[in-house]
Design a protein around this motif. Structure first.
Motif, PDB file in Angstrom:
ATOM      1  N   ASN A 351       0.849  -1.248   0.028  1.00 43.18           N
ATOM      2  CA  ASN A 351       0.068   0.254   0.095  1.00 43.18           C
ATOM      3  C   ASN A 351       0.774   1.197  -0.018  1.00 43.18           C
ATOM      4  N   SER A 352       2.064   1.206   0.569  1.00 43.45           N
ATOM      5  CA  SER A 352       2.871   2.355   0.762  1.00 43.45           C
ATOM      6  C   SER A 352       3.430   2.738  -0.542  1.00 43.45           C
ATOM      7  N   ALA A 353       3.848   1.744  -1.298  1.00 40.88           N
ATOM      8  CA  ALA A 353       4.371   1.634  -2.767  1.00 40.88           C
ATOM      9  C   ALA A 353       3.253   2.136  -3.846  1.00 40.88           C
ATOM     10  N   HIS A 354       2.131   1.575  -3.595  1.00 37.66           N
ATOM     11  CA  HIS A 354       0.878   1.877  -4.724  1.00 37.66           C
ATOM     12  C   HIS A 354      -0.359   2.468  -4.105  1.00 37.66           C
ATOM     13  N   GLY A 355      -0.316   3.233  -3.177  1.00 36.41           N
ATOM     14  CA  GLY A 355      -1.252   3.784  -2.609  1.00 36.41           C
ATOM     15  C   GLY A 355      -2.229   4.592  -3.538  1.00 36.41           C
ATOM     16  N   ASP A 356      -1.461   5.357  -4.365  1.00 33.53           N
ATOM     17  CA  ASP A 356      -2.109   6.420  -5.196  1.00 33.53           C
ATOM     18  C   ASP A 356      -3.332   5.239  -6.005  1.00 33.53           C
ATOM     19  N   ALA A 357      -3.179   4.201  -6.532  1.00 37.68           N
ATOM     20  CA  ALA A 357      -4.162   3.256  -7.249  1.00 37.68           C
ATOM     21  C   ALA A 357      -5.025   2.768  -6.314  1.00 37.68           C
ATOM     22  N   ILE A 358      -5.162   3.080  -4.993  1.00 36.88           N
ATOM     23  CA  ILE A 358      -5.891   2.349  -3.994  1.00 36.88           C
ATOM     24  C   ILE A 358      -6.880   3.440  -3.299  1.00 36.88           C
ATOM     25  N   PHE A 359      -6.125   4.127  -2.461  1.00 41.92           N
ATOM     26  CA  PHE A 359      -6.698   5.041  -1.403  1.00 41.92           C
ATOM     27  C   PHE A 359      -7.399   6.200  -2.283  1.00 41.92           C
ATOM     28  N   GLY A 360      -8.508   6.459  -2.026  1.00 36.97           N
ATOM     29  CA  GLY A 360      -9.475   7.660  -2.651  1.00 36.97           C
ATOM     30  C   GLY A 360      -9.954   7.061  -4.178  1.00 36.97           C
ATOM     31  N   SER A 361      -9.529   5.805  -4.625  1.00 38.65           N
ATOM     32  CA  SER A 361      -9.834   5.481  -5.869  1.00 38.65           C
ATOM     33  C   SER A 361     -11.374   5.175  -6.061  1.00 38.65           C
ATOM     34  N   ARG A 362     -11.811   4.903  -7.228  1.00 39.50           N
ATOM     35  CA  ARG A 362     -13.176   4.497  -7.611  1.00 39.50           C
ATOM     36  C   ARG A 362     -13.094   3.106  -8.440  1.00 39.50           C
ATOM     37  N   ALA A 363     -14.168   2.459  -8.522  1.00 36.54           N
ATOM     38  CA  ALA A 363     -14.236   1.404  -9.299  1.00 36.54           C
ATOM     39  C   ALA A 363     -14.272   1.793 -10.920  1.00 36.54           C
ATOM     40  N   LEU A 364     -13.673   1.087 -11.492  1.00 39.16           N
ATOM     41  CA  LEU A 364     -13.909   1.505 -13.129  1.00 39.16           C
ATOM     42  C   LEU A 364     -14.651   0.364 -13.983  1.00 39.16           C
ATOM     43  N   PRO A 365     -15.658   0.835 -14.614  1.00 37.25           N
ATOM     44  CA  PRO A 365     -16.671   0.171 -15.023  1.00 37.25           C
ATOM     45  C   PRO A 365     -16.028  -0.909 -16.293  1.00 37.25           C
ATOM     46  N   THR A 380      -8.584   0.052 -11.422  1.00 39.48           N
ATOM     47  CA  THR A 380      -9.195   1.029 -10.448  1.00 39.48           C
ATOM     48  C   THR A 380      -9.012   2.192 -11.235  1.00 39.48           C
ATOM     49  N   ALA A 381      -9.614   3.473 -10.733  1.00 43.32           N
ATOM     50  CA  ALA A 381      -9.531   4.896 -11.500  1.00 43.32           C
ATOM     51  C   ALA A 381      -9.308   5.715 -10.401  1.00 43.32           C
ATOM     52  N   SER A 382      -8.716   6.867 -10.731  1.00 40.30           N
ATOM     53  CA  SER A 382      -8.331   7.996  -9.677  1.00 40.30           C
ATOM     54  C   SER A 382      -9.854   8.701  -9.704  1.00 40.30           C
ATOM     55  N   ALA A 383      -9.877   9.457  -8.578  1.00 41.32           N
ATOM     56  CA  ALA A 383     -11.152  10.036  -7.962  1.00 41.32           C
ATOM     57  C   ALA A 383     -11.534  11.191  -9.000  1.00 41.32           C
ATOM     58  N   ASP A 384     -10.449  11.825  -9.634  1.00 41.00           N
ATOM     59  CA  ASP A 384     -10.833  12.530 -10.855  1.00 41.00           C
ATOM     60  C   ASP A 384     -11.205  12.180 -12.163  1.00 41.00           C
ATOM     61  N   GLY A 385     -11.294  10.681 -12.380  1.00 44.86           N
ATOM     62  CA  GLY A 385     -11.397  10.038 -13.645  1.00 44.86           C
ATOM     63  C   GLY A 385     -10.328  10.221 -14.897  1.00 44.86           C
ATOM     64  N   THR A 386      -9.282  10.849 -14.467  1.00 42.32           N
ATOM     65  CA  THR A 386      -8.390  10.881 -15.398  1.00 42.32           C
ATOM     66  C   THR A 386      -7.400   9.683 -15.688  1.00 42.32           C
ATOM     67  N   THR A 387      -7.314   8.678 -14.807  1.00 34.96           N
ATOM     68  CA  THR A 387      -6.114   7.817 -14.825  1.00 34.96           C
ATOM     69  C   THR A 387      -6.926   6.462 -14.507  1.00 34.96           C
ATOM     70  N   ALA A 388      -6.474   5.418 -15.153  1.00 32.28           N
ATOM     71  CA  ALA A 388      -6.896   4.366 -14.838  1.00 32.28           C
ATOM     72  C   ALA A 388      -5.452   3.508 -14.360  1.00 32.28           C
ATOM     73  N   TYR A 389      -5.899   2.571 -13.399  1.00 34.26           N
ATOM     74  CA  TYR A 389      -4.705   1.835 -12.820  1.00 34.26           C
ATOM     75  C   TYR A 389      -4.978   0.487 -13.046  1.00 34.26           C
TER      76      TYR A 389
END
Length: 430
Positions: A351-365, A380-389
């Protein structure tokens, strides 16, 4: 613990509110089950809830925290174990054998904090009825008067506050085997519902407990289990509605789960593989590192998650829009077992290494990017919807083809120090 899967009724006593963003962003909580059952710490690790016939499940219950129930089932292996190991002693003898001599709430909380968890929920009273604080009306059947002789809820609360982790409380409202003195639950004819106390005496008793927890410890998560006594459901001075009023007055952005019977809740829960119908909207899956919530001496690496397994399980839940409430069961002395510590440490490192893809993320349809089992991939997707992980579990150097928004991209998975899958972040517009 079991979920009764009630159908959500119309707004209960006027409660209708959006789930706060902090809870949807948190993604990970840590659950702790601790009680006199940690002294025998014995259950058959037969498998995950939701995969086993209920009658067989109850006779061979893998939940060590259900020991009080299982030992009362004549012919069960737990009943036999209680005779052989403890001479058939009364369950309450375990209260005084439970010393918590090595318990350090700050040490436990440091491990919780290391995982990246946003909230922490310890049991305050499980189905055995023993309270981990000096609860009103318990007549000394609590950890302040007996056993550890400490306010364990208070120690957990203070440690969570020092660590900056949101604090919640678990309370068993549906079952109290000591208060009710009802027959054991065997799994026949849905007897979990006929073996629960429903009258005003227990409703008032449970009300006084939860009201005391709200007043003393100001929790942000109110986590109920099984049900709530029927007599306490209609609105009134000592009702579930009044408890919710007090809770939200204290914590306007607090959250309550869906196990308070047909009343009110902020989010749904599933448990291991049971309750998938609740995995929509705002929801949380809960499970132990092994098949038990309470510490179980019979569990080992063969029937427990390892670090990579816990990471995959967590990522799968998050990719489907849920939170994970991952449980540890403390030993009677108050320690996290080496197996559980290793799992939480490896989960925390990932989680420390990859938290950007997890915390605050949203499910990607799935219409944008679908999960895959070959190789194992979740999105997963960033909360602003600009990046898919894309979270891909395959060896470093593996070349994978990722498809997002109809465009494909070949990626060579990088070397990584931490265990667990790799994270690739193609833009949604790719």
């Amino acid at each position: 613990m079991f979920k009764t899967d009630p159908v959500r009724p119309p707004a209960y006593a006027g409660f209708e509110k959006p789930t706060p963003a902090w809870f949807e962003d948190a993604k990970l909580g840590i659950f702790v089950h601790w009680g006199p059952y940690s002294v025998p710490a014995w259950a058959e690790p037969i498998g995950a809830l939701g995969t086993i016939d209920p009658e067989y499940w109850n006779i061979h219950n893998p939940y060590a925290e259900w020991y009080y129930n299982t030992v009362r089932i004549e012919g069960s292996p737990a009943h036999q174990h209680q005779q052989e190991a403890f001479g058939g002693a009364d369950y309450d003898e375990f209260i005084d054998l439970w010393k918590a001599e090595n318990f350090d709430a700050d040490a436990v909380m440091a491990l919780v904090k290391q995982t990246g968890a946003g909230y922490f929920v310890p049991t305050t009273k499980h189905h055995d009825g023993v309270t981990l604080w000096d609860a009103p009306g318990t007549d000394g059947r609590n950890t302040v008067a007996r056993g550890p002789k400490r306010d364990l809820v208070g120690e957990f609360h203070d440690a969570a506050e020092r660590a900056g982790v949101r604090f919640g409380v678990y309370y068993s409202g549906g079952l109290d085997w000591h208060f009710s003195d009802l027959p054991p639950i065997t799994g026949k004819d849905d007897d979990i519902m006929v073996s629960r106390p429903v009258g005003k005496d227990y409703a008032d008793y449970a009300f006084d407990h939860v009201a005391d927890l709200i007043e003393k410890y100001d929790p942000e998560v109110l986590w109920g289990d099984i049900e709530w006594p029927d007599a306490g459901k209609p609105d009134g001075p000592k009702s579930m509605a009044e408890l919710f009023r007090r809770f939200y007055a204290s914590r306007p952005e607090g959250v309550a789960n869906d196990r308070w019977g047909e009343t009110h809740w902020d989010y749904g829960t599933s448990e291991y593989e049971l309750g998938a119908s609740s995995e929509h909207g705002t929801w949380e899956n809960n499970r132990g590192v092994g098949f038990s919530f309470g510490h179980n001496r019979l569990e080992d690496e063969s029937n427990s998650l390892d670090g990579p397994g816990a990471i995959r399980y967590f990522v799968d839940v998050v990719s489907r829009g849920g939170n994970l409430l991952l449980n540890i069961g403390l030993t009677a002395s108050g320690e996290v077992t080496p197996l559980q510590r290793r799992v939480l440490t490896e989960l925390g490192a990932w989680n420390s290494a990859h938290g950007d893809a997890i915390f605050g993320s949203r499910a990607l349809p799935e219409s944008v990017a679908a999960p895959s089992e070959s190789p194992w991939t979740r999105w997963t997707a960033s909360a602003d919807g600009t990046t898919a992980y894309a979270i891909v579990d395959a060896p470093a150097g593996t070349v994978v083809t990722l498809e997002v928004n109809g465009a494909t991209r070949e990626v060579t998975l990088p070397e990584r120090d931490e265990v667990g899958p790799a994270v690739v972040a193609p833009p949604l517009s790719a």
